[in-house]
Design a protein around this motif. Structure first.
Motif, PDB file in Angstrom:
ATOM      1  N   ASP A 101     -13.431  -9.032  -8.017  1.00 45.00           N
ATOM      2  CA  ASP A 101     -14.178  -7.795  -7.824  1.00 45.00           C
ATOM      3  C   ASP A 101     -13.366  -6.594  -8.328  1.00 45.00           C
ATOM      4  O   ASP A 101     -12.137  -6.636  -8.437  1.00 45.00           O
ATOM      5  CB  ASP A 101     -14.550  -7.613  -6.350  1.00 45.00           C
ATOM      6  N   GLU A 102     -14.074  -5.539  -8.643  1.00 43.65           N
ATOM      7  CA  GLU A 102     -13.459  -4.388  -9.312  1.00 43.65           C
ATOM      8  C   GLU A 102     -12.385  -3.732  -8.452  1.00 43.65           C
ATOM      9  O   GLU A 102     -11.359  -3.273  -8.966  1.00 43.65           O
ATOM     10  CB  GLU A 102     -14.541  -3.372  -9.684  1.00 43.65           C
ATOM     11  N   ASP A 103     -12.586  -3.669  -7.139  1.00 41.29           N
ATOM     12  CA  ASP A 103     -11.598  -3.036  -6.259  1.00 41.29           C
ATOM     13  C   ASP A 103     -10.282  -3.809  -6.254  1.00 41.29           C
ATOM     14  O   ASP A 103      -9.199  -3.225  -6.329  1.00 41.29           O
ATOM     15  CB  ASP A 103     -12.140  -2.929  -4.833  1.00 41.29           C
ATOM     16  N   THR A 104     -10.372  -5.143  -6.158  1.00 38.71           N
ATOM     17  CA  THR A 104      -9.157  -5.964  -6.163  1.00 38.71           C
ATOM     18  C   THR A 104      -8.470  -5.895  -7.516  1.00 38.71           C
ATOM     19  O   THR A 104      -7.240  -5.870  -7.607  1.00 38.71           O
ATOM     20  CB  THR A 104      -9.493  -7.426  -5.810  1.00 38.71           C
ATOM     21  N   ASP A 105      -9.264  -5.854  -8.571  1.00 42.45           N
ATOM     22  CA  ASP A 105      -8.711  -5.736  -9.918  1.00 42.45           C
ATOM     23  C   ASP A 105      -7.942  -4.419 -10.052  1.00 42.45           C
ATOM     24  O   ASP A 105      -6.834  -4.383 -10.606  1.00 42.45           O
ATOM     25  CB  ASP A 105      -9.845  -5.800 -10.933  1.00 42.45           C
ATOM     26  N   ALA A 106      -8.499  -3.343  -9.532  1.00 45.54           N
ATOM     27  CA  ALA A 106      -7.825  -2.038  -9.585  1.00 45.54           C
ATOM     28  C   ALA A 106      -6.549  -2.062  -8.751  1.00 45.54           C
ATOM     29  O   ALA A 106      -5.543  -1.436  -9.100  1.00 45.54           O
ATOM     30  CB  ALA A 106      -8.770  -0.947  -9.086  1.00 45.54           C
ATOM     31  N   GLU A 107      -6.578  -2.820  -7.659  1.00 44.12           N
ATOM     32  CA  GLU A 107      -5.417  -2.940  -6.772  1.00 44.12           C
ATOM     33  C   GLU A 107      -4.252  -3.611  -7.486  1.00 44.12           C
ATOM     34  O   GLU A 107      -3.118  -3.132  -7.435  1.00 44.12           O
ATOM     35  CB  GLU A 107      -5.837  -3.750  -5.541  1.00 44.12           C
ATOM     36  N   ARG A 108      -4.526  -4.703  -8.179  1.00 42.69           N
ATOM     37  CA  ARG A 108      -3.428  -5.395  -8.860  1.00 42.69           C
ATOM     38  C   ARG A 108      -2.933  -4.588 -10.057  1.00 42.69           C
ATOM     39  O   ARG A 108      -1.745  -4.569 -10.351  1.00 42.69           O
ATOM     40  CB  ARG A 108      -3.826  -6.806  -9.270  1.00 42.69           C
TER      41      ARG A 108
ATOM     42  N   LYS B 121       0.939   4.113  -2.888  1.00 37.75           N
ATOM     43  CA  LYS B 121       0.536   5.459  -2.484  1.00 37.75           C
ATOM     44  C   LYS B 121       1.622   6.497  -2.754  1.00 37.75           C
ATOM     45  O   LYS B 121       1.343   7.587  -3.287  1.00 37.75           O
ATOM     46  CB  LYS B 121       0.182   5.459  -0.992  1.00 37.75           C
TER      47      LYS B 121
ATOM     48  N   ARG C  37       0.827  -1.207   0.000  1.00 42.43           N
ATOM     49  CA  ARG C  37       0.000   0.000   0.000  1.00 42.43           C
ATOM     50  C   ARG C  37       0.863   1.260   0.000  1.00 42.43           C
ATOM     51  O   ARG C  37       0.539   2.242  -0.665  1.00 42.43           O
ATOM     52  CB  ARG C  37      -0.933  -0.006   1.214  1.00 42.43           C
TER      53      ARG C  37
ATOM     54  N   ARG D 202     -16.096  -1.944 -18.595  1.00 34.56           N
ATOM     55  CA  ARG D 202     -15.393  -3.086 -18.019  1.00 34.56           C
ATOM     56  C   ARG D 202     -15.975  -4.404 -18.530  1.00 34.56           C
ATOM     57  O   ARG D 202     -15.256  -5.394 -18.688  1.00 34.56           O
ATOM     58  CB  ARG D 202     -15.461  -3.029 -16.496  1.00 34.56           C
TER      59      ARG D 202
END
Length: 215
Positions: A108-115, A39, A35, A194
């Protein structure tokens, strides 16, 4: 995850909460470091910031990771499981369905954005820190490709697909799927919706599965 950072020289009193193991601390620090890197960027991140946000001393961090580069390599290794869910046991489902799970197409979209965000960090700062690409290649891409080649080889041995070169097949799949997830022009430009990207990725796997006569 609560991490208790205590001196190993101080005896534990009865009833005191158990001090977390080095492995627990390592896992926690790596997650916090990921993180922090996303960031602040690699250049803007320091081991002191990671230690502070992880709630551990700098001495504890340096006990587990000797440098920021070593910490980044550990983050890449952990991030690898966000790219390919391997190794994994054999499943009594169609090969195409297993591949969709391996590549986590429907995450899920959040995890996809994270990777995606972590990969963007690496490529954004690679010109300043070329060692980041070397780390990503060594700790991420090459290991992931070998895991996938091994999985394909096992399915071939079971007679569930026909593929003369599993390593080539693994490279082909990763090029198709990751190329679709992160095209050169950028995801927003390539996939304004998406759902269009997901349909493309499902199609890539279906075409590969048909090509190797997957059962």
């Amino acid at each position: 995850m609560d991490i208790t950072d205590e001196s190993s020289d101080e005896p534990r009193k009865r009833g005191r909460p158990k001090v977390s193991s080095d492995e627990d601390k390592r896992t926690h620090i790596v997650e916090v470091a990921r993180r922090v890197f996303v960031k602040y960027g690699y250049a803007g991140s320091t081991t002191a910031v990671v230690a502070s946000e992880a709630g551990v001393s700098k001495q504890t961090l340096y006990k587990l990771f000797q440098s920021k580069e070593e910490l980044f390599a550990a983050v890449v290794g952990a991030h690898r499981r966000l790219m390919l869910d391997l190794p994994r046991p054999a499943e009594d489902i169609p090969i195409a369905a297993s591949l969709e799970r391996i590549f986590m197409i429907d995450m899920d979209e959040d995890t996809d954005a994270e990777r995606a965000g972590f990969l963007q960090l690496v490529f954004r700062e690679a010109t300043q820190f070329p060692e980041l690409i070397d780390i990503l290649q060594r700790e991420g891409i090459l290991t992931s490709r070998q895991h996938l080649a091994d999985w394909l080889s096992d399915r071939r041995a079971e007679g569930r697909l026909s593929l003369d070169d599993p390593e080539s097949g693994a490279r082909m799949l990763m090029d198709m799927i990751f190329g679709g997830m992160g095209p050169p022009e950028g995801r927003v430009q390539a996939w304004p919706d998406r759902a269009l990207m997901l349909a493309h990725l499902h199609r890539c796997i279906a075409i590969f599965a048909a090509g190797v006569a997957a059962a």
